[in-house]
Design a protein around this motif. Structure first.
Motif, mmCIF file in Angstrom:
data_model
loop_
_atom_site.group_PDB
_atom_site.id
_atom_site.type_symbol
_atom_site.label_atom_id
_atom_site.label_comp_id
_atom_site.label_asym_id
_atom_site.label_seq_id
_atom_site.Cartn_x
_atom_site.Cartn_y
_atom_site.Cartn_z
ATOM 1 N N PRO A 66 0.810 -1.222 0.000
ATOM 2 C CA PRO A 66 0.000 0.000 0.000
ATOM 3 C C PRO A 66 0.848 1.280 0.000
ATOM 4 C CG PRO A 66 -0.428 -1.383 1.962
ATOM 5 C CD PRO A 66 0.678 -2.011 1.231
ATOM 6 N N TRP A 67 0.294 2.318 -0.678
ATOM 7 C CA TRP A 67 0.977 3.607 -0.767
ATOM 8 C C TRP A 67 0.430 4.529 0.310
ATOM 9 C CZ3 TRP A 67 4.890 4.161 -4.330
ATOM 10 C CH2 TRP A 67 4.970 3.165 -5.309
ATOM 11 N N LEU A 68 1.251 4.801 1.307
ATOM 12 C CA LEU A 68 0.841 5.691 2.395
ATOM 13 C C LEU A 68 1.797 6.883 2.419
ATOM 14 C CD1 LEU A 68 0.312 2.935 5.125
ATOM 15 C CD2 LEU A 68 -1.460 4.040 3.746
ATOM 16 N N VAL A 71 5.664 9.773 7.376
ATOM 17 C CA VAL A 71 6.291 10.993 7.895
ATOM 18 C C VAL A 71 7.505 11.291 7.024
ATOM 19 C CG1 VAL A 71 5.476 10.650 10.265
ATOM 20 C CG2 VAL A 71 7.660 9.626 9.562
ATOM 21 N N PRO A 72 7.983 12.541 7.038
ATOM 22 C CA PRO A 72 9.090 12.895 6.129
ATOM 23 C C PRO A 72 10.307 11.980 6.288
ATOM 24 C CG PRO A 72 8.204 14.876 7.167
ATOM 25 C CD PRO A 72 7.500 13.708 7.811
ATOM 26 N N GLU A 73 10.589 11.528 7.513
ATOM 27 C CA GLU A 73 11.771 10.691 7.751
ATOM 28 C C GLU A 73 11.699 9.376 6.986
ATOM 29 O OE1 GLU A 73 10.040 12.211 10.167
ATOM 30 O OE2 GLU A 73 11.541 13.728 10.675
ATOM 31 N N GLN A 74 10.493 8.980 6.543
ATOM 32 C CA GLN A 74 10.347 7.709 5.827
ATOM 33 C C GLN A 74 10.652 7.837 4.335
ATOM 34 O OE1 GLN A 74 6.433 6.884 7.647
ATOM 35 N NE2 GLN A 74 7.286 4.921 8.332
ATOM 36 N N GLY A 75 10.954 9.045 3.885
ATOM 37 C CA GLY A 75 11.455 9.219 2.527
ATOM 38 C C GLY A 75 10.382 9.186 1.451
ATOM 39 N N PHE A 76 10.839 9.024 0.224
ATOM 40 C CA PHE A 76 9.985 9.098 -0.960
ATOM 41 C C PHE A 76 8.881 8.048 -0.893
ATOM 42 C CE2 PHE A 76 8.761 8.243 -5.305
ATOM 43 C CZ PHE A 76 8.791 9.491 -5.911
ATOM 44 N N GLN A 77 7.624 8.492 -0.915
ATOM 45 C CA GLN A 77 6.501 7.547 -0.850
ATOM 46 C C GLN A 77 5.465 7.820 -1.944
ATOM 47 O OE1 GLN A 77 6.416 4.854 0.978
ATOM 48 N NE2 GLN A 77 8.201 5.305 2.265
ATOM 49 N N PHE B 77 10.715 0.859 7.238
ATOM 50 C CA PHE B 77 11.324 1.665 8.297
ATOM 51 C C PHE B 77 10.277 2.514 9.024
ATOM 52 C CE2 PHE B 77 12.603 6.099 9.073
ATOM 53 C CZ PHE B 77 13.277 5.896 10.260
ATOM 54 N N ARG B 89 11.794 3.122 -0.387
ATOM 55 C CA ARG B 89 11.535 2.934 -1.819
ATOM 56 C C ARG B 89 12.739 3.288 -2.669
ATOM 57 N NH1 ARG B 89 6.386 1.572 -2.738
ATOM 58 N NH2 ARG B 89 4.855 1.976 -1.087
ATOM 59 N N TYR B 456 4.414 -5.514 3.902
ATOM 60 C CA TYR B 456 5.158 -5.416 2.640
ATOM 61 C C TYR B 456 5.997 -6.661 2.375
ATOM 62 C CZ TYR B 456 3.709 -0.550 2.624
ATOM 63 O OH TYR B 456 2.960 0.590 2.621
ATOM 64 N N TYR B 507 15.952 10.249 13.337
ATOM 65 C CA TYR B 507 16.677 9.547 12.285
ATOM 66 C C TYR B 507 15.827 9.566 11.026
ATOM 67 C CZ TYR B 507 18.438 5.789 9.388
ATOM 68 O OH TYR B 507 18.902 5.065 8.316
ATOM 69 N N SER B 508 16.454 9.927 9.891
ATOM 70 C CA SER B 508 15.755 9.941 8.609
ATOM 71 C C SER B 508 16.422 8.951 7.659
ATOM 72 C CB SER B 508 15.803 11.341 8.002
ATOM 73 O OG SER B 508 15.421 11.284 6.645
ATOM 74 N N ILE B 509 15.610 8.277 6.862
ATOM 75 C CA ILE B 509 16.093 7.295 5.901
ATOM 76 C C ILE B 509 16.594 7.980 4.617
ATOM 77 C CG2 ILE B 509 13.925 6.861 4.613
ATOM 78 C CD1 ILE B 509 15.831 3.999 6.149
ATOM 79 N N ILE B 510 16.426 9.319 4.525
ATOM 80 C CA ILE B 510 16.680 10.013 3.254
ATOM 81 C C ILE B 510 18.158 10.308 2.984
ATOM 82 C CG2 ILE B 510 16.127 12.005 1.800
ATOM 83 C CD1 ILE B 510 13.502 12.242 3.385
#
Lengths: 219, 587
Positions: A66-68, A71-77, B77, B89, B456, B507-510
């Protein structure tokens, strides 16, 4: 020359996108007395070729739902691919510019274009289908790549990005002797493209043979 | 799906990276028939990575096909258990490899040892500061093996990887020119230290003025042509940059491709099988004996490979995930604190002070991932932490890694991100800047762990690994203090400008930080707090060895690769000397 015609062959972008990007990358990296800007460096051409690669469809990214939003820390979504981000984003930004200023982005005066770009960067433009910051961040990342990557990818024409920095491109076999030498090493940059086109020489190991510049930057 | 069952081998090694290649070599040397399974593609470093084509930042740093292909497998994450974990991703924070040679094929070459203190941190810190000095939720623990026991295996690894440096402590005698705070070495480094660059010299001068003892960081790129322990020739580094994230065209950076595999390929009792993605360790009906592994090959066929000994030698994530997918060991439960598989996941703390000059110019493109001048006074047990109130430490260095033009052109704080002012700033500063970098330890905590994601799945339909991790106030406190020290060093260089990065709240994954992920299958002396014993042998399945960064109970400050390579030498020796003569639990 056939080669220069190829510099304007676009595999993915359509003409309104080329006009938008030529204008936008020229504001992001403007032409000034330091040298050419993003447009003349071929950044639009770089972006097009890049969108034609596996990256343009996020071929090596994880793309299952699923596409959720997260939060910003989780990166490109975003479920959109770079190809879609450019296509949808440019269309919607142009619609925004026409609604507000009665002009396409590329026809706005430069200070107005800067204003629009800043608003996109700060996520202050409400686009119907995507975050304007998402679009801007991608555009800026690709603009920097196009201006500073090897010219064989269509941008950094004339090695303008490397000349701007004083980066000599493909390494020379002479570097090892210079490792602890404080004297500035100034050389005419050599690209992989130069070597492919036999416009630059390499040594037996494939290192570039640099032509040194005078300390004031002249040949 | 029908499964093809193959003929058994003596040992199957999963992964051909820094651990898998050395374990394969050592077990093959002991006469075992060894099969190494690798999920990535075959590589010929002589032809696949040549000048000038390797000097391509876009291809190798931005879009590399030598990094893990996330379209098939990634991790999910979240910062804490209240959030829903989402898939990573695209690559960012770290860059695991996916090819023969593994992640080590594109490492930077920082080949440090951990300090003696690091292996006994729980008992040493408790002894000096009392048991309440650790944060209440900290699960840091001793490794169960001391530096003294590990020393011969560090020495062995360093003579395989041709590590360069100057000893700072030879058999207890402090030596000038080296790191005086390192553990005792039994002999000198196999190769002389790197030469300090002008940036490194400036850092060394400032650090010396402030009372530190600078030294050249140990490096696994050759400072001279070197014939290694396995009789493989490695060539002198030319310092052409394009190092970390890249594969060296010169064979100057020691890694599995250049230092180990050429010797292994000559052995009749060794086979490397690329494009084989291991999905499970198989056990017999008792669950106490591994019977081999199951993998999916490039054609999508499921294959069972029986083996007498199974070695998991993959990146920290996959070692942990394979145990969870195979149902070996009790999964960790952060609510009760019980269970061990996935426990003590940790990372490392990084920080940078950018220093800008108007009156100095450098050649930032000359260098390599491993060229740096360092200090170690703020690490381990050197500093008195009683007043500072944090556990752990950092080493500080000034690297000359080879500044590539897309990513390595910092500008002073306050410069716009784009436009004419930015353009002026990059033109002025690219050749007039250096960095003072913090490489800090990161303790393990009860709430930071790895488990299987409930939602996932990978391309084979198997659950992804889920990471739950955030920065802890202990590390944030440490980083703030380290930044103060680094700013003092920066100021002593009399620069035009400097600025420190902000301390991350979460902590950020970016952004890229380091490929120094560890834990999840940690070693120790107690089966209730470790997955493997002191010999990296599974407590539950004695013919299964789980070796790699996954075994670190917490992360010290130094880069992990030197210790990962050492652990491979240590584990292989244990198998040869103890396990093979008498198969069964070694403890």
């Amino acid at each position: 020359m056939a080669e220069s015609a190829l510099l304007h062959a676009y595999g993915y972008l359509i003409q309104p996108e080329v006009r938008f990007l030529d204008a936008a990358v020229e504001r992001l990296i403007p032409t000034d007395d330091l040298g050419p800007g993003g447009r003349d460096a071929g950044v639009t051409c770089y972006i097009d070729r890049h969108l034609c690669s596996a990256w343009g469809t996020h071929g090596r990214n994880y793309r299952s739902g699923p596409w959720l939003e997260g939060v910003p820390e989780q990166g490109f979504q975003s479920r959109l691919t770079p190809q879609e981000i450019y296509r949808i984003g440019i269309q919607e930004i142009n619609a925004f510019c026409r609604a507000r200023y009665e002009q396409f982005f590329e026809n706005l005066p430069a200070p107005r274009q800067d204003e629009v770009l800043k608003a996109l960067e700060q996520d202050k433009v409400e686009l119907p289908s995507l975050s304007s910051k998402l679009f801007f961040d991608l555009l800026w990342r690709n603009t920097e790549e196009g201006y500073f990557a090897d010219p064989m990818y269509g941008g950094n024409r004339g090695k303008v990005g490397w000349k701007l920095l004083g980066f000599p491109g493909v390494a020379s076999g002479a570097y090892n002797a210079h490792l602890d030498n404080p004297a500035p090493y100034r050389a005419e940059p050599v690209s992989i493209l130069d070597i492919q086109l036999k416009q630059a020489q390499v040594d037996a190991q494939g290192f570039a043979k640099h032509i040194m510049l005078k300390q004031d930057g002249g040949k | 799906m029908t499964t093809t069952k193959l003929k058994p081998v003596d040992a199957v090694v999963v992964g051909s990276g820094v651990v898998g290649s050395i374990m394969s070599m050592e077990l093959a040397n002991a006469g075992l028939k060894v099969l190494c399974l690798e999920r990535g593609r075959m590589i010929d470093p002589q032809t696949d990575f040549v000048m000038p084509y390797v000097n391509d930042e876009l291809k190798y740093d931005r879009h590399s096909d030598i990094f893990q292909n996330l379209s098939r497998e990634t991790i999910t994450f979240r910062n804490n258990a209240r959030q829903t974990a989402l898939p990573m991703r695209e690559l960012g924070s770290f860059k695991p490899g996916e090819m023969v040679g593994g992640t080590a094929a594109h490492w930077g070459g920082n080949a440090r040892r951990f300090l003696p203190h690091d292996f006994e941190i729980r008992s040493k810190v408790t002894e000096r500061y009392g048991k309440n000095f650790f944060p209440e939720d900290c699960t840091a623990q001793d490794w169960g093996v001391t530096y003294e026991e590990f020393e011969p295996y560090y020495d062995q690894f360093e003579h395989i990887y041709g590590v360069s440096g100057k000893a700072g402590n030879l058999n207890g005698e402090i030596q000038s020119g080296g790191n005086p705070h390192e553990g005792p070495r039994s002999r000198e480094f196999p190769n002389p230290p790197t030469r300090p660059t002008p940036q490194g010299q400036l850092f060394a001068k400032a650090a010396t003025e402030l009372g530190y003892t600078p030294f050249q960081g140990p490096a696994a790129a050759m400072t001279q042509d070197y014939n290694n322990l396995y009789k493989v020739m490695l060539l002198e580094c030319q310092h052409g940059g394009f190092c970390s994230s890249h594969v060296c065209s010169q064979g100057a950076k020691a890694n599995p491709l250049t230092a180990v595999l050429p010797a292994l390929y000559k052995k009749d009792n060794f086979e490397l099988r690329p494009l084989c993605n291991v999905i499970k360790v198989n056990t017999d009906s008792t669950g106490k004996q591994a019977t081999g592994v199951t993998y999916i090959d490039a054609r999508g066929r499921e294959v069972e490979q029986p083996a007498g000994i199974v070695v998991l030698a993959t990146y920290c994530f996959n070692n942990t995930r394979l145990l969870l997918l195979s149902g070996i060991g009790k999964p960790y439960d952060p609510q009760t604190g019980r269970g061990v598989v996935g426990r003590n996941y940790s990372y490392q703390v990084g920080g940078r002070v950018h220093v800008f000059f108007d009156d100095r110019e450098f050649n930032p493109f000359i260098g390599g991932g491993q060229v740096n001048t360092s200090i170690d006074e703020l690490n381990g047990d050197v500093i008195d932490r009683a007043q500072l109130g944090f556990v752990g430490g950092a080493y500080i260095n000034c690297p000359s890694a080879g500044a590539s033009p897309i990513k390595s052109k910092p500008v002073p704080h306050g410069t716009p991100r784009w436009g004419a002012e930015w353009k002026k700033a990059v033109a002025h500063n690219y050749r007039r800047t250096l960095g003072v970098h913090i490489h800090g330890s990161c303790m393990s905590y009860r709430q930071h762990y790895l488990d299987l994601d409930p939602t996932y799945r990978d391309a084979n339909g198997l659950p992804l690994l889920r990471m739950t991790f955030d920065w802890h106030k202990n590390e944030q406190k440490m980083l703030a203090w380290m930044y103060e020290r680094c700013v003092e060093i920066a100021k002593a260089m009399k620069p035009a400008k400097y600025h420190a990065h902000a301390i991350p709240l979460k902590y950020s994954i970016i952004p890229y930080q380091s490929t120094h992920n560890i834990g999840g299958a940690v070693m120790g002396t107690d089966p209730s707090t470790s997955v493997v014993n002191r010999y990296l042998q599974s407590w539950d399945v004695p013919n299964l060895f789980v070796v790699g960064g996954s075994a670190f109970p917490q992360n010290p400050a130094q880069g992990p690769t030197g210790t990962i390579g050492m652990l491979a030498c240590w584990a292989a020796d244990g198998i040869k000397e103890i396990y093979i003569p008498k198969p069964g639990p070694m403890v």
